[in-house]
Design a protein around this motif. Structure first.
Motif, PDB file in Angstrom:
ATOM      1  N   ALA A 198       5.036  15.283  -0.541  1.00 54.65           N
ATOM      2  CA  ALA A 198       4.548  13.928  -0.821  1.00 54.65           C
ATOM      3  C   ALA A 198       5.626  12.912  -0.481  1.00 54.65           C
ATOM      4  O   ALA A 198       5.348  11.845   0.081  1.00 54.65           O
ATOM      5  N   ARG A 222       5.184  10.124   2.423  1.00 51.28           N
ATOM      6  CA  ARG A 222       5.177   8.723   2.032  1.00 51.28           C
ATOM      7  C   ARG A 222       5.967   7.874   3.011  1.00 51.28           C
ATOM      8  O   ARG A 222       5.602   6.754   3.313  1.00 51.28           O
ATOM      9  N   GLU A 254       4.595   3.091  -8.461  1.00 48.13           N
ATOM     10  CA  GLU A 254       4.685   4.030  -7.345  1.00 48.13           C
ATOM     11  C   GLU A 254       3.917   5.308  -7.659  1.00 48.13           C
ATOM     12  O   GLU A 254       3.128   5.796  -6.849  1.00 48.13           O
ATOM     13  N   THR A 300       0.433   6.474  -5.626  1.00 49.44           N
ATOM     14  CA  THR A 300       0.434   7.694  -4.809  1.00 49.44           C
ATOM     15  C   THR A 300      -0.504   8.744  -5.380  1.00 49.44           C
ATOM     16  O   THR A 300      -1.194   9.423  -4.625  1.00 49.44           O
ATOM     17  N   SER A 354      -3.790  10.875  -3.763  1.00 51.08           N
ATOM     18  CA  SER A 354      -3.240  12.194  -3.428  1.00 51.08           C
ATOM     19  C   SER A 354      -4.313  13.206  -3.037  1.00 51.08           C
ATOM     20  O   SER A 354      -4.059  14.066  -2.204  1.00 51.08           O
ATOM     21  N   ALA A 365       2.561  13.799  -6.934  1.00 49.43           N
ATOM     22  CA  ALA A 365       2.635  12.410  -6.481  1.00 49.43           C
ATOM     23  C   ALA A 365       3.249  11.518  -7.542  1.00 49.43           C
ATOM     24  O   ALA A 365       4.046  10.635  -7.238  1.00 49.43           O
ATOM     25  N   THR A 376      -8.316   2.973  -4.968  1.00 45.68           N
ATOM     26  CA  THR A 376      -7.058   2.667  -4.272  1.00 45.68           C
ATOM     27  C   THR A 376      -7.019   1.218  -3.794  1.00 45.68           C
ATOM     28  O   THR A 376      -5.946   0.691  -3.521  1.00 45.68           O
TER      29      THR A 376
END
Lengths: 391, 273
Positions: B31, B35, B94, B98, B102, B124, B186
């Protein structure tokens, strides 16, 4: 067969397995998020039962949408069965989709490292495994360049190499043996054959029947999520191909007991008596072929005789087929006989009236006895020697 | 009489075994790489981004708005106060962003690899450790400059850290699962996080709220987290125990609830991935 001990557990097994997918309509999302079950279901697989013995490959034939990929993922554990059981005797090397977990910006090496970090290296050293991957895929310096710089063939080679480099015990393969150009396909087949010789087991899901013939001992046909046929690979392939049954009108008599092979010693005469009963007033032709089946290669035509007129008209005909000094070395071969008629002598097309062949599920066997020799034939060479004049 | 061994069950905690721990580590690495894979500055950006954010916010609030801690005229102590609250927020933000993406971002793995995909949002959310680490480093420098010595109260900080990540992991599991079916998550999440950031007493003190509201505001778990770091670092005492207890309760509830919710929904992922 090497490695297929009947007393051992099967390598892969499914017992009355079902798989149901929920179909989410537009209104179902809210139902789902508030923990209620969606109503509409899709029955992907029903009542799947079969066994794969150790050391054998099993073919799954079916059209697109029949459920082959679902079955494979069920066997590999990516899906759980909604009913019934699925079992694999050990870690499976699943090659459903090439390039899983990949990202275009990774280099080939980074992709391989990521793959092995997720799937494990089965105890081997990572460096050695990576070397084998580079060698097999023949990527050279591209191995350290990002995958988005590869051609699609190179990417396919990388993914296939990574997925098959570890001598796995159980392979679950979904249509991926056709990766790359002819040269690479040949390499891939060679690799799968050597894995097979090492005692690997597996399931091959495909609609390419030649692959099933080359690699598999038994097979099944999936249609709409159900098994419609299961048995020895050649018979299943024939059924899958829906080869036309013989039209009839004339038939072989007395060749129905196929459990007794025709026995002959190498380089002796092979004589077979045939009785044909005909109801049609046409010339009768018989075609003959002798084939051998080699695992990993497929059916090989060895000896073939194009249809030859042997008689004509209605009634019963007695025919003797004689192969003088049959050149085959010791082994078991398949004998195929086709009784055909050529309705129009000017047109090169035949109707098959009756047949005894693997492609009709009724092949005959020729058992050749003799000393063990390499190769299938003895080369009938005549030598002669003359003194060369001195220069 | 022969003794028979009891059946060996693999050790599991909350349904995870030892193999899953190794996989979690690998997935977190993955991950982290994914990223920042496309950026030219590479992994340095993972460190640079939080650092720049911390610096710009410190500058704006301290020198432009001239915020000060009540009773102090010192900009350094305000900056320390700010970063010790905002740094953890970066980790939360963060981690949540994420983990929300994920599952859909790793749909290939979920569909093809046989593993417990709960590990994906969990891995994540652990990414939040990076901005948290950066803020701790910055804090260490500033605290040294300000002449603050470590006190015993700092020992509570590892506990707050564990509670924070338990909270983020739990929330991440909820968000990750829901996002598979409602992709708007998201989209909405960044805005929601900004609103939450300014609604929580992170850049300003709780006292800015009217008396009646102050108690309710303190129930905000994100406030509890930042306060859990802030109080020991600034004032050298433990944060109020009731706050720690409440945070523990909320974090555990989110973790257990998130796992249960995710596991119920994951059977339906294949309808949407």
């Amino acid at each position: 067969m090497p490695g297929s001990d009947p007393e051992r557990r099967p390598a892969v097994m499914a017992r009355r397995a079902h798989k149901v997918f929920y179909v989410l309509g537009p209104g179902d999302t809210l139902r789902l998020l508030t923990m209620r079950r969606p109503t509409e279901v899709f029955q992907a697989l029903s009542e799947i039962s079969f066994e794969v013995p150790q050391g054998e490959f099993f073919g799954v034939l079916g059209r697109n949408g029949a459920g082959k990929s679902t079955l494979l993922r069920l066997l590999g554990g990516a899906y759980s069965p909604t009913r019934g059981q699925v079992y694999a005797d050990g870690p499976t090397s699943a090659i459903y989709e090439l390039g899983v977990g990949g990202n275009d910006r990774l280099t080939g090496r980074e992709f391989a490292i990521r793959w092995f970090s997720l799937y494990g290296t089965a105890g081997a050293k990572l460096e050695d495994v990576l070397d084998e991957v580079v060698q097999f895929s023949e990527l050279g310096e591209y191995f350290d360049r990002p995958i988005f710089t590869y051609s699609s063939g190179m990417a396919g080679r990388l993914y296939f190499a990574v997925a098959t480099v570890l001598p796995g015990q159980i392979y679950l393969i979904d249509e991926v043996l056709a990766v790359g150009d002819e040269y690479f396909q040949h390499k891939s087949w060679r690799r799968m054959r050597s894995r097979l010789a090492e005692g690997a087991s597996g399931v091959l899901a495909t609609h390419d029947f030649t692959a099933v013939l080359k690699l598999c001992d038994k097979a099944l046909i999936l249609d709409g999520g159900r098994i419609t046929a299961q048995g020895a690979a050649p018979a299943i392939v024939r059924r899958y191909l829906e080869l036309e049954p013989p039209t009839g009108g004339a038939s072989f008599i007395g060749l129905d007991d196929r459990s007794v092979p025709f026995a002959v010693q190498t380089e002796q005469d092979l004589a077979i008596e045939l009785v044909v009963e005909s109801d049609v007033d046409l010339p009768l032709l018989i075609g003959v072929s002798i084939e051998t089946f080699q695992r990993g290669i497929g059916w090989e035509h060895l000896l073939q005789l194009d249809p030859t007129v042997i008689g004509s008209g209605k009634g019963r005909h007695r025919i003797e087929l004689l192969v003088p000094r049959i050149p085959l070395n010791a082994g078991e071969y398949s004998l195929n006989l086709f009784l055909v008629a050529q309705p129009d002598p000017a047109v090169f097309s035949y109707n098959v009236l009756d047949a005894r062949s693997w492609s009709h599920g009724s092949g005959l066997t020729v058992l050749v006895t003799g000393p063990e020799r390499d190769g299938l034939f003895r080369l009938p060479v005549c030598w002669s020697h003359a003194e060369a004049a001195a220069v | 009489m022969t003794l028979s061994l009891p059946a060996l069950h693999p050790r599991t905690v909350l349904g995870f075994g030892r193999h899953d721990l190794r996989l979690l580590f690998n997935l977190t690495n993955m991950a982290l790489r994914d990223r920042f894979l496309g950026s030219a500055v590479g992994r340095v950006w993972a460190l640079l981004n939080p650092l720049l954010l911390l610096l710009i916010f410190s500058f704006v609030f301290s020198f432009v708005f001239k915020s000060r801690l009540p009773g102090a005229d010192n900009s350094l102590s305000f900056i320390i106060w700010l970063i010790s609250g905002y740094g953890p927020w970066l980790a939360i933000s963060e981690g949540l962003s994420t983990s929300a993406s994920s599952i859909i971002g790793n749909s290939g793995l979920v569909k093809n690899l046989s593993f417990k995909c709960e590990l994906l949002p969990m891995a994540a959310s652990l990414l939040g450790l990076v901005p948290l680490g950066v803020s701790f480093l910055l804090l260490a420098v500033l605290l040294a400059l300000g002449g603050h010595a470590p006190t015993a109260a700092w020992l509570i900080i590892p506990l707050v850290l564990v509670l924070q990540f338990t909270l983020i992991t739990g929330l991440g599991l909820f968000l990750g699962a829901i996002n598979v079916f409602v992709r708007d998550v998201t989209q909405i999440l960044p805005n929601l996080l900004v609103v939450l950031l300014f609604a929580s007493p992170i850049f300003y003190s709780v006292d800015a709220f009217p008396e009646g509201l102050q108690f309710w505001v303190q129930l905000n778990p994100f406030y509890l987290v930042s306060n859990g770091y802030r109080v020991p670092l600034m004032y050298g005492v433990l944060p109020p125990l009731w706050q720690l207890a409440l945070l523990t309760a909320i974090a555990l509830a989110m973790q257990v609830g998130g796992l249960a919710y995710f596991r119920r929904l994951k059977g339906y992922f294949d309808a949407r991935l």
